[in-house]
Design a protein around this motif. Sequence first.
Motif, PDB file in Angstrom:
ATOM      1  N   SER A  55     -19.172 -12.706 -11.057  1.00  0.00           N
ATOM      2  CA  SER A  55     -18.466 -11.306 -10.844  1.00  0.00           C
ATOM      3  C   SER A  55     -16.805 -11.930 -10.476  1.00  0.00           C
ATOM      4  O   SER A  55     -16.632 -13.102 -10.182  1.00  0.00           O
ATOM      5  CB  SER A  55     -18.977 -10.767  -9.387  1.00  0.00           C
ATOM      6  OG  SER A  55     -18.875 -11.569  -8.407  1.00  0.00           O
ATOM      7  N   LEU A  56     -16.008 -10.667 -10.125  1.00  0.00           N
ATOM      8  CA  LEU A  56     -14.778 -11.037 -10.061  1.00  0.00           C
ATOM      9  C   LEU A  56     -14.066  -9.808  -9.397  1.00  0.00           C
ATOM     10  O   LEU A  56     -14.237  -8.498  -9.862  1.00  0.00           O
ATOM     11  CB  LEU A  56     -14.074 -11.215 -11.355  1.00  0.00           C
ATOM     12  CG  LEU A  56     -12.545 -11.402 -11.381  1.00  0.00           C
ATOM     13  CD1 LEU A  56     -12.379 -13.021 -10.884  1.00  0.00           C
ATOM     14  CD2 LEU A  56     -11.678 -11.486 -12.625  1.00  0.00           C
ATOM     15  N   SER A  57     -13.311 -10.021  -8.281  1.00  0.00           N
ATOM     16  CA  SER A  57     -12.550  -8.842  -7.671  1.00  0.00           C
ATOM     17  C   SER A  57     -11.075  -9.405  -7.459  1.00  0.00           C
ATOM     18  O   SER A  57     -10.667 -10.417  -7.486  1.00  0.00           O
ATOM     19  CB  SER A  57     -13.250  -8.823  -6.058  1.00  0.00           C
ATOM     20  OG  SER A  57     -14.574  -8.631  -6.264  1.00  0.00           O
ATOM     21  N   VAL A  58     -10.169  -8.584  -8.058  1.00  0.00           N
ATOM     22  CA  VAL A  58      -8.952  -8.608  -8.045  1.00  0.00           C
ATOM     23  C   VAL A  58      -8.090  -7.523  -7.406  1.00  0.00           C
ATOM     24  O   VAL A  58      -8.507  -6.489  -7.400  1.00  0.00           O
ATOM     25  CB  VAL A  58      -8.327  -8.850  -9.371  1.00  0.00           C
ATOM     26  CG1 VAL A  58      -7.010  -9.289  -9.673  1.00  0.00           C
ATOM     27  CG2 VAL A  58      -9.232  -9.858 -10.227  1.00  0.00           C
ATOM     28  N   GLU A  59      -6.819  -7.799  -6.897  1.00  0.00           N
ATOM     29  CA  GLU A  59      -6.040  -6.811  -6.169  1.00  0.00           C
ATOM     30  C   GLU A  59      -4.794  -7.142  -6.934  1.00  0.00           C
ATOM     31  O   GLU A  59      -4.389  -8.403  -7.151  1.00  0.00           O
ATOM     32  CB  GLU A  59      -5.817  -7.038  -4.737  1.00  0.00           C
ATOM     33  CG  GLU A  59      -7.111  -6.604  -3.790  1.00  0.00           C
ATOM     34  CD  GLU A  59      -6.914  -6.884  -2.244  1.00  0.00           C
ATOM     35  OE1 GLU A  59      -7.518  -6.300  -1.753  1.00  0.00           O
ATOM     36  OE2 GLU A  59      -5.843  -7.381  -1.867  1.00  0.00           O
ATOM     37  N   ALA A  60      -4.118  -6.161  -7.366  1.00  0.00           N
ATOM     38  CA  ALA A  60      -2.637  -6.242  -8.035  1.00  0.00           C
ATOM     39  C   ALA A  60      -1.727  -5.202  -7.843  1.00  0.00           C
ATOM     40  O   ALA A  60      -2.322  -4.163  -7.156  1.00  0.00           O
ATOM     41  CB  ALA A  60      -3.095  -6.163  -9.465  1.00  0.00           C
ATOM     42  N   GLU A  61      -0.353  -5.408  -7.697  1.00  0.00           N
ATOM     43  CA  GLU A  61       0.547  -4.314  -7.461  1.00  0.00           C
ATOM     44  C   GLU A  61       1.642  -4.339  -8.448  1.00  0.00           C
ATOM     45  O   GLU A  61       1.691  -5.640  -8.895  1.00  0.00           O
ATOM     46  CB  GLU A  61       0.861  -4.168  -6.158  1.00  0.00           C
ATOM     47  CG  GLU A  61       1.376  -5.451  -5.547  1.00  0.00           C
ATOM     48  CD  GLU A  61       1.643  -5.558  -3.965  1.00  0.00           C
ATOM     49  OE1 GLU A  61       1.427  -4.693  -3.486  1.00  0.00           O
ATOM     50  OE2 GLU A  61       2.025  -6.558  -3.373  1.00  0.00           O
ATOM     51  N   ALA A  62       2.231  -3.420  -8.517  1.00  0.00           N
ATOM     52  CA  ALA A  62       3.720  -3.565  -9.468  1.00  0.00           C
ATOM     53  C   ALA A  62       4.624  -3.087  -8.280  1.00  0.00           C
ATOM     54  O   ALA A  62       4.734  -1.814  -7.788  1.00  0.00           O
ATOM     55  CB  ALA A  62       3.689  -2.714 -10.674  1.00  0.00           C
ATOM     56  N   ILE A  63       5.850  -3.739  -8.325  1.00  0.00           N
ATOM     57  CA  ILE A  63       6.583  -3.732  -7.348  1.00  0.00           C
ATOM     58  C   ILE A  63       8.206  -3.416  -7.866  1.00  0.00           C
ATOM     59  O   ILE A  63       8.479  -3.968  -9.138  1.00  0.00           O
ATOM     60  CB  ILE A  63       6.970  -5.002  -6.377  1.00  0.00           C
ATOM     61  CG1 ILE A  63       5.513  -5.236  -5.756  1.00  0.00           C
ATOM     62  CG2 ILE A  63       8.055  -4.849  -5.333  1.00  0.00           C
ATOM     63  CD1 ILE A  63       5.031  -4.235  -4.781  1.00  0.00           C
ATOM     64  N   GLY A  64       8.893  -2.587  -7.256  1.00  0.00           N
ATOM     65  CA  GLY A  64      10.369  -2.062  -7.962  1.00  0.00           C
ATOM     66  C   GLY A  64      11.251  -3.021  -7.483  1.00  0.00           C
ATOM     67  O   GLY A  64      10.993  -4.128  -6.635  1.00  0.00           O
ATOM     68  N   PRO A  65      12.308  -3.044  -8.015  1.00  0.00           N
ATOM     69  CA  PRO A  65      13.567  -4.007  -7.748  1.00  0.00           C
ATOM     70  C   PRO A  65      13.991  -4.041  -6.283  1.00  0.00           C
ATOM     71  O   PRO A  65      14.270  -5.110  -5.684  1.00  0.00           O
ATOM     72  CB  PRO A  65      14.875  -3.638  -8.351  1.00  0.00           C
ATOM     73  CG  PRO A  65      14.109  -2.825  -9.757  1.00  0.00           C
ATOM     74  CD  PRO A  65      12.955  -2.172  -9.205  1.00  0.00           C
ATOM     75  N   GLU A  66      13.671  -2.904  -5.540  1.00  0.00           N
ATOM     76  CA  GLU A  66      14.131  -2.710  -4.088  1.00  0.00           C
ATOM     77  C   GLU A  66      13.002  -3.021  -3.214  1.00  0.00           C
ATOM     78  O   GLU A  66      13.139  -3.194  -1.919  1.00  0.00           O
ATOM     79  CB  GLU A  66      14.537  -1.269  -3.777  1.00  0.00           C
ATOM     80  CG  GLU A  66      13.165  -0.386  -3.803  1.00  0.00           C
ATOM     81  CD  GLU A  66      12.555   0.104  -5.205  1.00  0.00           C
ATOM     82  OE1 GLU A  66      11.495   0.955  -5.063  1.00  0.00           O
ATOM     83  OE2 GLU A  66      13.235  -0.417  -6.022  1.00  0.00           O
ATOM     84  N   GLY A  67      11.716  -3.531  -3.778  1.00  0.00           N
ATOM     85  CA  GLY A  67      10.619  -3.978  -3.043  1.00  0.00           C
ATOM     86  C   GLY A  67       9.828  -3.084  -2.758  1.00  0.00           C
ATOM     87  O   GLY A  67       8.605  -3.388  -2.118  1.00  0.00           O
ATOM     88  N   ALA A  68       9.819  -1.862  -3.141  1.00  0.00           N
ATOM     89  CA  ALA A  68       8.888  -0.814  -2.966  1.00  0.00           C
ATOM     90  C   ALA A  68       7.668  -0.812  -4.083  1.00  0.00           C
ATOM     91  O   ALA A  68       7.564  -1.220  -5.148  1.00  0.00           O
ATOM     92  CB  ALA A  68       9.503   0.657  -3.130  1.00  0.00           C
TER      93      ALA A  68
END
Length: 296
Positions: free
Chosen positions: A171-184
């Motif tokens: 199995s596999l569990s992953v967290e991911a995010e996309a961040i803007g230039p200002e860090g949001a």
Amino acid sequence: MMVQGSLSRQFIEGTTVRWIGVAALALLTAGCAAAPLEMSGALRDYTNLTPSNGTVTKSLLRVSKDEVLAARTVKIAETRFAPRAYRGFKDDERSLVANAINRELCDRLAERFTIVAPAEPADLTVQAVVTHATPTDVTAAGASRVAQLAKTIALPGVPVPVPRLPVGLGSLSVEAEAIGPEGAQKAAMVWARGASSLTQARMSNEGDAYDLAAEFGADFAKLLVTGATPFGGVPQLPTIETIRTRMGGAPKYTACESYGRFPGLAGVVGGGLGLPPNMADKGAPTQPSSVAEASR
């Protein structure tokens, strides 16, 4: 007598097919590894995450649709393993899984975005962290391959697949995010999926995690490309360029070369035979000695 023999053979074959079908359905119903959908602290923000599940995938996600669709450039940070996800895997196995995530992200995101090198400025920075991974039981995977081979020999003309044995699944569990230039944070996903009786059985410790890594990469990339949940809807046909890249051709953007080429036909054949992924996939051109741990 010939007619009777022919009818008897048809009855036996028909009964065999029905029993194989019943067994397959039972295995598919029961055979799915559990993958925890947990929030480990790897993301900057967990507010407003909402459930959005696929047929065999669990996820929580949020996306600022207008801001994501307005973005034009993306850079991809090195996928990391959280400390507890290290258990049961060697350094080279983790590196192969992490690289599979980044390569899939790079290829899929290139459908809409311009992919730039990590040191360059970009509208979005993507970071993925593996929070949980269960190794594949190599013995169980080998037993599944033996069962499939036995069916091929015993019933070569019967077009009924033999599902994988529902034991020893990874199995596999992953967290991911996309961040803007200002860090949001502009998009985030908590994702979990276990191998099932339909997942090809690779006789290697990282076999299932490797295949699931590509599934995660495709799902998170689709979230950013469309600005909406990747689950449901009408599947899109691959482009000629995508097919060429998947067969080992050069990626659309130079930045994606840092993850190596897709293993192409050798990878397809190797997966079909149940071979370890590293038999065809050599990973990134220069792999680090170990995958960076995610900070808590």
